[in-house]
Design an enzyme around this catalytic site. Structure first.
Site, PDB file in Angstrom:
ATOM      1  N   CYS A 124      34.494  57.300  30.036  1.00 26.65           N
ATOM      2  CA  CYS A 124      33.376  57.866  29.274  1.00 26.65           C
ATOM      3  C   CYS A 124      32.241  56.879  28.977  1.00 26.65           C
ATOM      4  O   CYS A 124      31.061  57.204  29.208  1.00 26.65           O
ATOM      5  CB  CYS A 124      33.884  58.471  27.967  1.00 26.65           C
ATOM      6  N   ARG A 156      46.240  52.022  31.567  1.00 24.14           N
ATOM      7  CA  ARG A 156      46.733  52.200  30.204  1.00 24.14           C
ATOM      8  C   ARG A 156      48.113  51.578  30.071  1.00 24.14           C
ATOM      9  O   ARG A 156      48.965  51.735  30.948  1.00 24.14           O
ATOM     10  CB  ARG A 156      46.770  53.683  29.839  1.00 24.14           C
ATOM     11  N   GLN A 167      41.465  59.440  37.283  1.00 17.90           N
ATOM     12  CA  GLN A 167      41.112  60.694  36.625  1.00 17.90           C
ATOM     13  C   GLN A 167      39.962  61.379  37.348  1.00 17.90           C
ATOM     14  O   GLN A 167      39.046  60.707  37.837  1.00 17.90           O
ATOM     15  CB  GLN A 167      40.693  60.443  35.184  1.00 17.90           C
ATOM     16  N   ASP A 218      37.226  62.710  36.319  1.00 19.89           N
ATOM     17  CA  ASP A 218      36.429  62.729  35.101  1.00 19.89           C
ATOM     18  C   ASP A 218      35.024  63.268  35.364  1.00 19.89           C
ATOM     19  O   ASP A 218      34.415  62.958  36.386  1.00 19.89           O
ATOM     20  CB  ASP A 218      36.289  61.310  34.549  1.00 19.89           C
ATOM     21  N   HIS A 230      31.286  64.391  32.954  1.00 19.35           N
ATOM     22  CA  HIS A 230      30.626  64.537  31.662  1.00 19.35           C
ATOM     23  C   HIS A 230      29.331  65.307  31.847  1.00 19.35           C
ATOM     24  O   HIS A 230      28.603  65.098  32.816  1.00 19.35           O
ATOM     25  CB  HIS A 230      30.350  63.171  31.031  1.00 19.35           C
ATOM     26  N   LYS A 274      38.050  71.655  21.509  1.00 20.16           N
ATOM     27  CA  LYS A 274      38.398  71.517  22.920  1.00 20.16           C
ATOM     28  C   LYS A 274      39.189  72.713  23.409  1.00 20.16           C
ATOM     29  O   LYS A 274      39.770  73.471  22.635  1.00 20.16           O
ATOM     30  CB  LYS A 274      39.214  70.248  23.152  1.00 20.16           C
ATOM     31  N   HIS A 291      33.125  66.377  27.615  1.00 23.97           N
ATOM     32  CA  HIS A 291      34.093  65.738  28.510  1.00 23.97           C
ATOM     33  C   HIS A 291      34.817  66.838  29.276  1.00 23.97           C
ATOM     34  O   HIS A 291      35.123  67.892  28.704  1.00 23.97           O
ATOM     35  CB  HIS A 291      35.143  64.948  27.721  1.00 23.97           C
TER      36      HIS A 291
END
Length: 708
Positions: A405, A434, A452, A454, A456, A536, A582
């Site tokens: 992000c 992680r 990911q 991902d 945005h 979410k 997100h």
């Protein structure tokens, strides 16, 4: 009845008090049919061979139904074996049985092992477990414990609830010298304290519910499954405990059905299939046979993490157990082998094309950044335990990224934006890192480095609903490619602690609800279950076994735009704050690949199969012709290989074992006629056809994501 003497042992604390216990039953995953995607029926009446749906799912009628072999039925007459398996959600009786079984098991353990100390023992998705501070247990010990449980059940002892003061509870616990129970008692804020007794000889700190007596449990529908190591309260600095897993059902038929389901799940285990089909390897993960004990912490079939009560001990690999060639690289790191890598390439290529078609710009961003970036984003404050230590680079501290992000925000901030620029959609297949304890690693489902999908979206407040609806449409399109058509959807609203104004929370929540309503998808509202930075939507997909996996999420964020002070210029030339959304659809490529392997049982559909066809010469005399045909097919973008050196029946068996969809056989007649005899792994002999016809039909089937 009178309270038993203070010498009586006890177990388990209140299942709904404090953070020691698993989430409420609404989070339990569902299971469905081994037979693909049958017409939906109410959860109470649907019948499947081995298990039944655990909660309602939304069907996506517009999603394409792919001809994927995931729907292959287990061997045997499924119609005769169909048994409805209730869930903790659908049957309070079953939940009570499982809860009471945890008590009965702990009572049995403390009778057989008087020095054992009890901790906690909740009911879980398919049964129950209990953690004990005691010497390691063996399979022989489990048999003794089960025998003692049967004796307690046959006695038909009553379960009686008693309310006591905190002081009285503490007095009884101290008399028994049970330190873990004292710690649990301290965490319980409500009063009075409730205790459940089994007969006159054993009691437990517990809020219930339970069956009326132990005789209500069908002892032939209870089985102790395994033992795992677990740290008290999930802290590796604490005592290692012995966790006993058990399963319990209402009758023997349900237990048999569950055992059959487990066998089918074992057959589909992505760790075993990943090895057998040479798709990937991963450091330090034992073979599927010996890995049950790593599941004390990890992700369940719904994709939701198990409660962080403990971190299971990583088991020692026994002689002969598979270890990957990547063992020297480090734990939880995935090595994609050529066959797995080609599937990943197909996934990534399809993902990129679809996103470009839907107005997204693609990004590539670094894997590290200065530590200050993660202070601004708040990760250092709120997510540090999941991040690796920083590294010193020329007197500046750098951090491996745990999320993508902040990078996308920096791309947004590279220039001043006008309201006319919106919406701005950026997407990246970004690898993140992680920290996970070795005991919590689990195949592709829980690793230390993963990619990911991902994205945005930066937009105006009045466009939230439209952008969310666009994400839902895109999610349906992408997941539909793989035959996923049934979803469980949750809308999570504002938690007690949050950032942002009441007005923006209300607008965002209404926008998410309206987008779901527009889509026509059923959903559950999880009041207070949103992130602190915004509401979410979470979506779980249902696989061929009916298990549900958390993959897709859409989250509105009021926090990061504020932290990074991102703005745009509105129609009045004033600076305003944009809305940030997100969004992930597949989740992580590694985990989604693991789900696909198990969904298809390694039998990938033609368009996704790493090798779409094997060309098999009857003898080596036809080898040159086969190589020429293979070169032609490869030049047309098809994935083929030539195999020879064995008799034809063995070549065919090898291709079927490796789950190759098509076999093209060439003998003397085929060489003379410039043809191939085509055999399908699922449909048998298709017939003889010219090479050009085979290429055309194969290309068409791949383009349509269908079979030949």
């Amino acid at each position: 009845m009178a309270a038993p003497s203070a010498s009586a042992p006890f177990l388990r604390s209140h299942p709904h008090r404090g953070s020691l216990f698993p989430s409420s039953p609404r989070h339990r995953p569902a299971a469905a049919s081994l037979l693909g995607f049958p017409p939906r029926r109410p959860a109470s009446s649907r019948r499947f061979p081995y298990t039944a749906v655990r909660s309602s799912s939304t069907a996506s009628p517009s999603a394409p139904v792919e001809e994927a072999p995931a729907a292959a039925a287990p061997t045997g007459d499924a119609e005769e074996e169909r048994v409805v398996l209730p869930t903790n959600e659908s049957s309070e009786t079953l939940l009570r049985i499982r809860h009471t079984c945890a008590h009965v098991m702990a009572m049995a353990v403390q009778k057989l092992f008087p020095n054992s100390k009890v901790t906690i023992g909740p009911w879980i998705e398919n049964g129950f477990y209990y953690d004990f501070d005691m010497e390691p247990l063996t399979d022989k010990d489990l048999k003794k414990i089960k025998k003692e449980m049967d004796r307690i059940i046959r006695q038909n002892l009553p379960l009686v609830r008693e309310e006591v003061s905190r002081e009285e509870a503490q007095k009884r616990i101290e008399a028994l010298n049970e330190p873990y129970k004292l710690e649990i008692l301290e965490s319980i804020k409500e009063e009075p304290i409730t205790i459940y007794h089994i007969g006159e000889e054993w009691w437990d700190l517990c809020a219930g519910p339970h069956v009326e007596s132990t005789g209500k449990i069908n002892r032939k529908a209870v089985e102790l499954e395994s033992v795992a190591g677990a740290y008290w309260r999930g802290d590796e600095k604490n005592q290692m405990l012995q966790r006993i897993y058990g399963t319990a059902w209402e009758n023997e038929d349900q237990l048999k059905a569950y055992i059959n389901f487990k066998e089918e799940a074992k057959r589909r285990d992505h760790r075993r299939l990943g090895q057998d089909l040479d798709l990937f390897s991963i450091q330090g993960v034992p073979s599927a046979e010996s890995s049950r004990s790593v599941q004390g912490l990890g992700k369940g079939v719904s994709g939701k993490p198990y409660p962080r009560l403990c971190n299971a001990r990583r088991p020692r690999l026994e002689p002969g157990t598979f270890r990957s060639q990547a063992d020297d690289a480090g734990g939880g790191l995935v090595f994609w082998h050529p066959k797995g890598a080609i599937i990943r390439h197909i996934l990534e290529d399809s993902w990129k094309q679809i996103h470009l078609q839907h107005g997204y710009d693609l990004l590539y961003t670094p894997h590290v950044a200065k530590g200050d970036l993660w202070k601004i984003s708040g990760h250092i404050d709120f997510y540090k335990e999941n991040m690796y230590n920083q590294m010193d680079v020329e007197d500046e501290m750098y951090q491996l990224r745990p999320m993508n992000c902040p990078y996308h925000i920096l791309v947004y901030k590279r220039k001043l934006h006008s309201y006319r620029d919106f919406p701005i959609r950026v997407a990246e297949l970004g690898t993140v890192y992680r920290y996970e304890l070795s005991g919590s690693l689990h195949g592709l489902f829980r690793v230390r480095g993963f990619t990911q999908d991902d994205a945005h979206i930066f937009c105006l407040e009045d466009r939230i609903k439209d952008e969310i609806r666009g994400v839902l449409d895109l999610t349906e399109k992408i997941l539909g490619q793989f035959g996923f058509r049934y979803y469980e959807i949750n809308l999570s609203t504002r938690p007690e602690k949050s950032v942002g104004t009441d007005d923006i929370w209300e607008k965002a929540t209404i926008a998410l609800k309206n987008a779901l309503d527009d889509k026509g998808w059923e959903y559950k509202v999880d009041e207070g279950g949103g992130a602190f930075y915004g509401p979410k939507i979470d979506l779980k997909i249902e696989d061929a076994l009916g298990r549900k996996w958390q993959c897709s999420t859409v989250q509105v964020d009021f926090n990061l735009p504020e932290r990074f002070d991102i703005t745009y210029v509105d129609s009045n030339s004033e600076k305003k704050r944009p809305i940030m959304i997100h969004r992930a659809i597949l989740g992580s490529l590694e985990r989604f690949f693991g789900v696909l392997i198990e969904h298809y049982a390694g039998d990938f559909p033609l368009w996704l199969a790493p090798t779409q066809a094997r060309i098999l010469p009857v003898t080596d005399n036809e080898l040159q012709y086969c190589n020429e045909v293979a070169s032609e097919l490869k030049s047309r973008g098809l994935r083929v290989e030539v195999c020879h050196g064995e008799r034809l029946p063995k070549l065919i068996r090898n291709a079927e074992t490796q789950k190759v969809p098509l076999m093209a056989v060439a003998g003397r007649k085929e060489v003379q006629a410039r043809t191939l005899t085509i055999r399908s792994r699922h449909n048998g002999e298709i017939g003889t056809m010219a090479v050009d016809e085979f290429i055309t039909r194969l290309q068409l089937a791949v383009a349509n994501k269908s079979s030949l």
